[in-house]
Design an enzyme around this catalytic site. Sequence first.
Site, mmCIF file in Angstrom:
data_model
loop_
_atom_site.group_PDB
_atom_site.id
_atom_site.type_symbol
_atom_site.label_atom_id
_atom_site.label_comp_id
_atom_site.label_asym_id
_atom_site.label_seq_id
_atom_site.Cartn_x
_atom_site.Cartn_y
_atom_site.Cartn_z
ATOM 1 N N CYS A 1 0.852 -1.190 0.000
ATOM 2 C CA CYS A 1 0.000 0.000 0.000
ATOM 3 C C CYS A 1 0.888 1.241 0.000
ATOM 4 O O CYS A 1 1.767 1.366 -0.856
ATOM 5 C CB CYS A 1 -0.955 -0.063 1.191
ATOM 6 S SG CYS A 1 -2.124 1.290 1.362
ATOM 7 N N ASP B 1 -7.373 -3.491 -8.901
ATOM 8 C CA ASP B 1 -7.006 -2.357 -8.057
ATOM 9 C C ASP B 1 -7.213 -1.047 -8.827
ATOM 10 O O ASP B 1 -7.096 -1.015 -10.055
ATOM 11 C CB ASP B 1 -5.531 -2.496 -7.643
ATOM 12 C CG ASP B 1 -5.177 -1.712 -6.389
ATOM 13 O OD1 ASP B 1 -5.976 -0.836 -5.976
ATOM 14 O OD2 ASP B 1 -4.103 -1.979 -5.819
ATOM 15 N N HIS C 1 -6.817 -4.190 -4.215
ATOM 16 C CA HIS C 1 -5.842 -3.636 -3.275
ATOM 17 C C HIS C 1 -5.806 -4.487 -1.998
ATOM 18 O O HIS C 1 -6.794 -5.091 -1.606
ATOM 19 C CB HIS C 1 -6.227 -2.197 -2.928
ATOM 20 C CG HIS C 1 -5.087 -1.380 -2.429
ATOM 21 N ND1 HIS C 1 -4.028 -1.014 -3.221
ATOM 22 C CD2 HIS C 1 -4.839 -0.863 -1.196
ATOM 23 C CE1 HIS C 1 -3.172 -0.303 -2.508
ATOM 24 N NE2 HIS C 1 -3.640 -0.205 -1.278
#
Length: 250
Positions: free
Chosen positions: A127, A187, A219
Site C-alpha cells: 500500500c 485495483d 488492493h
Amino acid sequence: MPHTAADTIWAGTTTITGDGGDELEAYAAGRMGEGSRGGVVVIHHLPGYDAATKEMTRRFAVMGYDAICPNLYFREAPGADPDDAAATVRALGGVPDERLVGDVAGAAAALRALPSSNQKVAVIGHCSGGRHAFLAATSLPLQAAVDCYGAFVVGEPPAGSTLKARPLVGRAAQLACPLLGLFGTEDAYPSPEQVEELAKALRDNDKRHEFHSFDDAGHAFFAVDRPGYRQHAATQGWRIIEDFFARTLA
C-alpha cells in the site's frame, strides 16, 4: 521437543536511529544460529505499525533473513493504537518523503550492523509502503526492493484526500537495485494502466524489474485481516517474493 537453529527465530521490539538522529521504535526478527544472511526492511502500510505487519516481519525471519519494521508513526503518536496513529498521520498528509528515506536508511544500517549480516539489504512495502519501497530504492544503496500495490508511485491521491503523496515515476532512472512489483488487476490505486506506465518508465531507463499482476485481486490482497485478502494471489505472491530474495540477497 528440542528445537534446532533451522526452525528457531528471535523477535521483539527494539529501537533504531532514524531520520535526523531520532530514536524510533521498531519491530525486529531474525533466524537463530550461525552464518551470514541478508536483511529486509519492512515498511508498514497506511493502516500503521500493526500486528499483521509484525507477523510479516517474523515471516521473513522464518525464511532465513533478519528483518526490521520501523514505526513510521512513532514521532506523531508514540504508544498509540495503530488505527489512532494512522488517523493522526493521515490527517497530517502522511509520512514526509525525506523523513521516510532517513528512517529506512536507519533501519538498513541497523540490519547491516548485526553480526549475522552479509551486508545485503532489501526493502518491501504494501500500500503506502509499496510507494515508500520504490522511493527508498531510488534514494538508497539497497540490493532489492518489492513494491506490493504501491499507491501513487504513478498518479496522485483522489480529490478530497488529505495525503500529500506525489508521483514518483519520474525517479525511475534513479532505481539502484532490482525491483519486484506485485499488483491486482482489480485495483484502482494503482490501476493496471498505472502499473504499465511504471513498467514502461523502467524499461525506458533499462532498469531491472519484474512485475506480476493477479486476476480477481484488488488492493491489499496480502492482508489476511482485511476484506481485500485473496488467498490465491497472496500464496503465489509469497512464493515469488521468496524466490526473488533468494536470488538478490544471497
